[in-house]
Design a protein around this motif. Structure first.
Motif: not given
Length: 169
Positions: A149-169
């Motif tokens: 659960e912690e991993e899912k939450n943390m990684f979702a936060r990371q991807e949300h932040i990265l997407a705002q900076a245009g760093l998507t996969r």
């Protein structure tokens, strides 16, 4: 007050991507806004696999290279955080009102490991360094990934932040 980043490059094996410091500063501002952190200082060190292996061994008891390590300056307590100044800070501020500077902590990134992972995952070194930086920053704020659960939450936060900076996969 503001959220700031200091950095050093202690490795010369791999050239850092052009504009990476500006991108990390952008990520810091986005992550700070998303997490409600409006001031503090983050120190980032780019290093090699051997140095990060030694740090991982000395501080975590794991004798192998890793991609990123975070060292939070403030543990979660009910006490007020201490404010740190070194002599250079005091000399620079001479004649000015001192502004509270709260060091949030240090993030150490192995550039060699980041390069390996960027190739493995099929994305840019810039994206991988951004990912590791945000990952480290969230650890400084108390995020962890010890449970699913912690991993899912943390990684979702990371991807949300990265997407705002245009760093998507």
């Amino acid at each position: 007050m503001s959220l700031t980043m200091d950095w050093t490059n202690e490795q010369d094996e791999i050239e850092l991507p052009e504009g990476i410091i500006e991108k990390l500063e952008q990520l810091l501002q986005i992550a700070g806004r998303e997490e409600g952190v409006t001031f503090g200082d983050v120190a980032v060190t780019f290093t090699d696999n051997e140095t990060i292996r030694q740090l991982n061994r000395d501080y975590r008891g794991i004798d192998k290279a890793t991609d990123v390590l975070s060292f939070a300056m403030q543990e979660e307590t009910d006490e007020e955080p201490e404010i740190y100044f070194d002599e250079a800070d005091l000399e620079e501020a001479e004649g000015e009102d001192l502004v509270d500077v709260e060091p949030l902590g240090d993030i150490v990134i192995s550039v060699a490991r980041a390069k390996e992972q960027s190739e493995e995952y099929g994305h840019s070194l810039e994206r991988e360094l951004g990912f590791l930086f945000v990952h480290g920053f969230l650890h400084l704020l108390g995020y962890d990934h010890g449970s699913e659960e912690e991993e899912k939450n943390m990684f979702a936060r990371q991807e949300h932040i990265l997407a705002q900076a245009g760093l998507t996969r």
